[in-house]
Design a protein around this motif. Structure first.
Motif, PDB file in Angstrom:
ATOM      1  N   TYR A   2      56.557  38.792  74.693  1.00 38.91           N
ATOM      2  CA  TYR A   2      57.548  39.768  74.217  1.00 38.91           C
ATOM      3  C   TYR A   2      57.158  41.139  74.746  1.00 38.91           C
ATOM      4  O   TYR A   2      55.968  41.473  74.819  1.00 38.91           O
ATOM      5  CB  TYR A   2      57.605  39.809  72.685  1.00 38.91           C
ATOM      6  N   ALA A   3      58.153  41.922  75.116  1.00 38.23           N
ATOM      7  CA  ALA A   3      57.892  43.250  75.669  1.00 38.23           C
ATOM      8  C   ALA A   3      58.781  44.278  75.000  1.00 38.23           C
ATOM      9  O   ALA A   3      59.966  44.022  74.749  1.00 38.23           O
ATOM     10  CB  ALA A   3      58.149  43.251  77.173  1.00 38.23           C
ATOM     11  N   VAL A   4      58.202  45.420  74.694  1.00 39.13           N
ATOM     12  CA  VAL A   4      58.973  46.570  74.223  1.00 39.13           C
ATOM     13  C   VAL A   4      59.133  47.493  75.423  1.00 39.13           C
ATOM     14  O   VAL A   4      58.160  48.074  75.910  1.00 39.13           O
ATOM     15  CB  VAL A   4      58.272  47.286  73.053  1.00 39.13           C
ATOM     16  N   VAL A   5      60.364  47.609  75.910  1.00 37.73           N
ATOM     17  CA  VAL A   5      60.632  48.261  77.189  1.00 37.73           C
ATOM     18  C   VAL A   5      61.530  49.478  76.973  1.00 37.73           C
ATOM     19  O   VAL A   5      62.530  49.379  76.258  1.00 37.73           O
ATOM     20  CB  VAL A   5      61.338  47.291  78.160  1.00 37.73           C
ATOM     21  N   PRO A   6      61.196  50.628  77.566  1.00 39.88           N
ATOM     22  CA  PRO A   6      62.136  51.762  77.500  1.00 39.88           C
ATOM     23  C   PRO A   6      63.498  51.353  78.039  1.00 39.88           C
ATOM     24  O   PRO A   6      63.599  50.652  79.057  1.00 39.88           O
ATOM     25  CB  PRO A   6      61.465  52.815  78.392  1.00 39.88           C
TER      26      PRO A   6
END
Length: 344
Positions: free
Chosen positions: A112-116
């Motif tokens: 899982y990635a938190v991406v701008p």
């Protein structure tokens, strides 16, 4: 909204290597799934890739030589980075993204990635028949052959590292654009045989099987018109020797230095005789597809070629993030042909 687990796995750099990395330099760790903040998108990654050129970039980041890249230095304890394809789980209002959208971004090597928001690119699911095909680097090959050297019908093309993620696409694209003869280089006879049978190269020169200049002269007795160079070093010198008058060279990578066992991989010195460059009027150009913003042209053309069965996407799929560090080392050793993709 999809159910989000409490934790996810990611690959981290445990210690900085001296020279090429080994398994002990990487680790898969479990971390909490962090909710997105303002202006951020939570993405469930589906695939990320492990090409030569991605590793070469990673090595530069690990070495701390990031002046010419948009990425931060990687220190011990940091999560690796790389291109990924995923599905949006949660996006801010007004972003144009919604749950379930397919997006590309640069925060691979994690589940899982938190991406701008600004770093997420929404992908049209209908353009390519398989989402993983968005991870090919055919745009780099296509742009280099159409913008960098303007390949002409009937050209003889030499692709160094012709089995790499970019090189394999360059060979296929060159054929689609009308090249008359396409030659590759490979690191072993076994791989050379596979490049002929699986990718349709007319001939392959083999590193370590004799002087490359002699091999290339035999493979292209009338000379080469285009050199798509991923490697530099001895292979670039051999291509200069084999060049026809007016040959065009496009320099994409420098794997001779980037994958060298010694040093940091941030330099790739090569000695070239300048007289043939002058006498043959050879054009030599460093190239980056980032200088062009018309990637949609390639994606539509590639999709049409795929559906018509006129081209393939050479790649290997490896399941499970736990296998990513081992597979990265296999990529460094040149065991695979085409892109190597980790499926999550």
């Amino acid at each position: 909204m999809a159910v989000v687990p409490a934790t996810q796995r990611e690959v981290r750099l445990l210690t900085k290597p001296t020279g090429l990395p080994r398994p002990e330099h990487f680790g898969v760790v479990e971390t909490p799934v962090v909710p997105p903040g303002e202006g951020e998108v939570l993405v469930r990654n589906l695939f990320f890739h492990l090409f030569f050129h991605v590793f070469a970039t990673l090595r530069i980041l690990i070495a701390g030589a990031t002046q010419d890249t948009p990425f931060p230095v990687l220190d011990a304890g940091d999560t690796l980075v790389g291109a990924a394809i995923g599905e949006v789980v949660e996006a801010p209002e007004g972003s144009g993204l919604k749950s379930g959208d397919l997006v590309s971004h640069w925060l691979g090597w994690r589940e899982y990635a938190v991406v701008p928001e600004a770093e997420c690119t929404r992908l049209d699911r209908t353009v390519l028949p398989d989402p993983v095909a968005h991870l090919q680097q055919g745009w780099t090959a296509y742009a280099a052959l159409t913008r960098g050297v303007e390949l002409r019908p009937g050209d003889t093309v030499f692709v160094s590292a012709g089995g790499s993620g970019i090189g394999s696409m360059a060979g296929l694209v060159a054929r689609q654009l009308g090249a008359g003869r396409v030659i590759a280089s490979a690191g072993s006879q076994e791989k050379a045989d596979r490049l002929r049978t699986e990718l349709g190269y007319d001939d392959v020169v083999v590193r370590g099987a004799g002087p490359l200049a002699e091999q290339l002269a035999k493979a292209a007795p009338d000379g080469i018109d285009v050199c798509f160079d991923n490697v530099g070093g001895e292979q670039l010198r051999a291509a200069v020797d084999a060049a026809r008058p007016g040959a065009r060279f496009v320099l994409i990578g420098a794997l001779s230095g980037q994958l060298a066992p010694e040093g940091t991989g941030t330099t790739a010195p090569v000695e070239l005789d300048s007289l043939p460059l002058i006498h043959k009027r050879i054009e030599m150009r460093g190239f980056s597809s980032d200088d062009y913003d018309d990637k949609d042209e390639w994606t539509e053309r590639f999709g049409a070629w795929l559906r018509a069965g006129e081209i393939t996407f050479p790649h290997v799929r490896v399941k499970g993030i736990e296998n990513a560090p081992r597979t990265l080392l296999e990529v460094i050793e040149g065991r695979h042909i085409g892109a190597v993709v980790v499926e999550l």
